[in-house]
Each structure stands twice: as structure tokens, then as C-alpha cells.
Design a protein around this motif. Structure first.
Motif, short mmCIF file in Angstrom:
data_model
loop_
_atom_site.label_atom_id
_atom_site.label_comp_id
_atom_site.label_asym_id
_atom_site.label_seq_id
_atom_site.Cartn_x
_atom_site.Cartn_y
_atom_site.Cartn_z
N GLY A 129 -2.30 7.03 -2.03
CA GLY A 129 -1.35 7.21 -0.94
C GLY A 129 -1.03 5.88 -0.27
O GLY A 129 -1.42 4.81 -0.74
N VAL A 130 -0.32 5.97 0.86
CA VAL A 130 0.05 4.81 1.67
C VAL A 130 -0.32 5.10 3.11
O VAL A 130 -0.22 6.25 3.57
CB VAL A 130 1.56 4.52 1.57
CG1 VAL A 130 1.99 3.44 2.59
CG2 VAL A 130 1.94 4.07 0.16
N TYR A 131 -0.77 4.06 3.82
CA TYR A 131 -0.98 4.16 5.26
C TYR A 131 -0.13 3.09 5.94
O TYR A 131 -0.21 1.91 5.59
CB TYR A 131 -2.45 3.97 5.63
CG TYR A 131 -2.68 4.06 7.12
CD1 TYR A 131 -2.77 5.30 7.74
CD2 TYR A 131 -2.74 2.92 7.92
CE1 TYR A 131 -2.94 5.41 9.11
CE2 TYR A 131 -2.91 3.02 9.29
CZ TYR A 131 -3.00 4.26 9.88
OH TYR A 131 -3.15 4.36 11.23
N GLN A 154 7.78 9.64 -2.15
CA GLN A 154 8.22 10.91 -2.73
C GLN A 154 8.39 10.75 -4.24
O GLN A 154 8.00 11.63 -5.02
CB GLN A 154 9.53 11.36 -2.10
CG GLN A 154 10.04 12.68 -2.63
CD GLN A 154 11.17 13.25 -1.79
OE1 GLN A 154 10.94 13.91 -0.79
NE2 GLN A 154 12.40 12.99 -2.20
N GLU A 155 8.96 9.63 -4.67
CA GLU A 155 9.13 9.37 -6.10
C GLU A 155 7.79 9.33 -6.84
O GLU A 155 7.66 9.87 -7.95
CB GLU A 155 9.85 8.03 -6.28
CG GLU A 155 9.95 7.54 -7.72
CD GLU A 155 10.40 6.10 -7.79
OE1 GLU A 155 9.95 5.39 -8.72
OE2 GLU A 155 11.17 5.65 -6.91
N PRO A 159 1.11 11.17 -0.76
CA PRO A 159 1.32 11.31 0.69
C PRO A 159 1.47 9.95 1.36
O PRO A 159 0.95 8.94 0.89
CB PRO A 159 0.05 12.02 1.17
CG PRO A 159 -0.58 12.59 -0.06
CD PRO A 159 -0.21 11.64 -1.17
N VAL A 160 2.16 9.96 2.49
CA VAL A 160 2.26 8.76 3.33
C VAL A 160 1.69 9.11 4.70
O VAL A 160 2.07 10.09 5.32
CB VAL A 160 3.71 8.25 3.44
CG1 VAL A 160 4.66 9.31 3.97
CG2 VAL A 160 3.77 7.00 4.32
N ALA A 161 0.73 8.29 5.14
CA ALA A 161 0.09 8.49 6.45
C ALA A 161 0.54 7.39 7.39
O ALA A 161 0.88 6.27 6.96
CB ALA A 161 -1.43 8.48 6.31
N ASN A 190 10.04 17.21 0.18
CA ASN A 190 9.08 17.19 -0.91
C ASN A 190 8.05 16.08 -0.78
O ASN A 190 7.29 15.81 -1.72
CB ASN A 190 9.81 17.05 -2.25
CG ASN A 190 10.71 18.24 -2.54
OD1 ASN A 190 10.28 19.39 -2.42
ND2 ASN A 190 11.96 17.98 -2.89
N LEU A 191 8.02 15.43 0.37
CA LEU A 191 7.05 14.37 0.66
C LEU A 191 6.07 14.87 1.71
O LEU A 191 6.47 15.43 2.74
CB LEU A 191 7.77 13.13 1.18
CG LEU A 191 6.90 12.00 1.72
CD1 LEU A 191 5.98 11.44 0.64
CD2 LEU A 191 7.77 10.89 2.32
#
Length: 284
Positions: A129-131, A154-155, A159-161, A190-191
Motif C-alpha cells: 500500500g501507500v501512506y 487504484q490501478e 489501499p492508500v492510507a 474501486n480504491l
């Protein structure tokens, strides 16, 4: 109840090279004026090997810990005060791929470069994921500079936090209002988004966003569990028990887990928040 092997979804690089970032001016001001102790962060400045860190996890009852390649920007000095690189995080955690989980970072002032690093981290290093640390950049979560990040996550199917709530460091707090995720959650259905740090003092917004949107989750990192907002705790123990994750924000693996286990909430909630929800969301 039986012990739960916890999953910490919000923690920081732990090597000696990495912990030097805690010497930034913002943290010194926080220690002196918020904690009233100029040595309050001394414990954060002691680096560990990956083996030492995993041994600490074992002693505290953790299965996995997410290590975030966080980029934190100084609002006052207009420069990065944290610039943890994904490659460095990977090198620190690669010996224990089943225990230490990499999370990429994002710099909205270097969008193209950041997106390339995120893709490499996910596809080559196995990051999950990404923070994004929003406050020093002074960007609310619906800012157009964040939309390339959302599109990339999304691609990639990750998840993005992002940090929500006020800033304990000397940075603007308004960008951390959870309500700013309302529009992105609609634009990227969808993300999956994870609102971090409880959203305090806007805890009702925090609850509203995670309850309203199927693709918005929340974590309770950065606040000691015994001080969690009562409304947040009630919702976590009822209609939001499938939407909340556990994190420590480097405040102490054992201390945070012990306090969470002592909360007056249902055993089912403790198991979901400490472990099950992270497994499902991050496909562990």
C-alpha cells in the motif's frame, strides 16, 4: 480471551540511518512544548536491526508490522524532513517478508517521480500500500495533487492510507479533516482509503466517512488506546467493527496492544481490529 497476534498497520523505519529523521526541528518543538520534555523522543532515536525489531514483535505478540516509507514535509522550512526511500525500507525488511510489510510513500510536489517509486515498490519489492502524510504539505485529501496518487493505487489494486486529524507537529491541521475524503471516495469507488490517526478532534467526521463509504476504512494509530474518543470506540464496537484497523505509530508495540486489549469492548471487535480487518483489506 486468547492472545491475538496483532497486525500493526502504521509504523516507521527502525534502522539507525532511518531514526535520525526524528531530530528535525518540528519534533524538537513538539517534545518541548507539547510533551514538556525535550528528551521525550529520545527513545525514538535508537536504531534496531531487523532481527531486533522482529524479536520485539514476538515479545509483544505481533504477527506483522507495516513499515512506511513516509515523506513528511516541513511547512515552515519548505523541505522534506522525512524522506524515507522505498529501497531503504525494502533492504531493512527483506529478511522477514512474512513479518515486515512495506508501505510506499508519496511526495505531491514530485508526482511523476513518486508514482514510479510506488509502482516499483509494489511490483518489485512486494509493498502492500501507500501512506501519505498530508499535513506538512498543507494539502487536504481532495486536492488535485493527490488524484494521480489515487489513480495509481487504484490501478495497482492497493489501499492508500493518509493522516487525518490535527497536527501535533507545527504544521497546519485543517488538511487533516476527515470530511475531505468524501469526494475522492466517490470519484474512486474501486480504491480503498484508510483514514489514519483517529481524525481527532474531528472524530465524528472520521466515523461518518468510514461508516458511509464502502471503500473508506479507519485506523486508530497515533493515539494511546486508553484515550480513544468515546464515540469512535462505541462505533468501532458496533457498526464499524469491520472497518477499523490497529496501528501504533511507533508509540510502543507492547504498550499499545496491552492498552487495546484492556478496552471495554467485545472480544470479537478486538480480534477484528487487531488482526482480521488488516488481513482482508491488505490481502495478507
Amino acid at each position: 480471551m486468547e492472545d491475538i497476534k496483532a497486525i500493526d498497520v502504521m509504523n516507521y523505519p527502525f534502522t539507525q540511518k532511518s531514526v535520525k529523521a526524528w531530530s528535525a526541528k518540528e519534533f524538537q518543538i513538539m517534545a518541548t512544548y507539547i510533551f514538556k520534555n525535550s528528551n521525550a523522543l529520545a527513545g525514538f532515536s535508537k536504531g534496531k536491526t531487523s532481527k531486533e525489531f522482529v524479536d520485539e514483535m514476538d515479545a509483544a505478540g505481533y504477527d506483522k508490522v507495516f513499515i512506511c516509507a513516509t515523506r513528511m514535509y516541513s511547512y515552515r522550512d519548505r523541505k522534506l524532513i522525512w524522506d524515507h526511500q522505498e529501497r531503504d525500507v525494502y533492504n531493512a525488511i527483506k529478511e522477514f517478508p512474512d513479518r515486515l510489510i512495506g508501505i510506499a510513500g508519496y511526495n505531491p510536489f514530485k508526482i511523476e517521480e513518486s508514482l514510479k517509486k510506488i509502482e516499483t515498490a509494489v511490483k518489485r519489492y512486494g509493498f502492500k500500500g501507500v501512506y501519505f502524510h498530508s499535513l506538512g504539505f498543507n494539502l487536504p485529501l481532495n486536492d488535485k495533487k493527490l488524484y494521480p496518487l489515487y489513480a495509481k493505487c487504484q490501478e495497482l489494486g492497493i489501499p492508500v492510507a493518509m493522516q487525518t486529524g490535527h497536527s501535533l507537529e507545527v504544521m497546519p491541521s485543517d488538511p487533516g479533516r476527515p470530511i475531505y475524503i468524501d469526494e475522492p471516495a466517490l470519484d474512486f469507488p474501486n480504491l480503498n482509503f484508510v483514514l489514519s490517526h483517529t481524525g481527532w478532534p474531528w472524530c465524528e467526521e472520521f466515523v461518518a466517512m468510514a461508516w458511509k463509504h464502502p471503500n473508506v476504512y479507519a485506523d486508530v494509530s497515533a493515539h494511546m488506546p486508553k484515550y480513544l474518543d468515546q464515540s469512535l470506540m462505541r462505533n468501532m464496537d458496533s457498526r464499524m467493527q469491520d472497518k477499523v484497523l490497529f496501528g501504533t505509530n511507533n508509540l510502543g508495540l507492547k504498550l499499545c496492544k496491552d492498552q487495546f486489549m484492556n478496552l471495554p469492548i467485545r472480544d470479537e471487535t478486538k480480534r477484528k481490529v487487531l488482526r482480521d480487518n488488516a488481513i482482508k483489506l491488505y490481502k495478507l
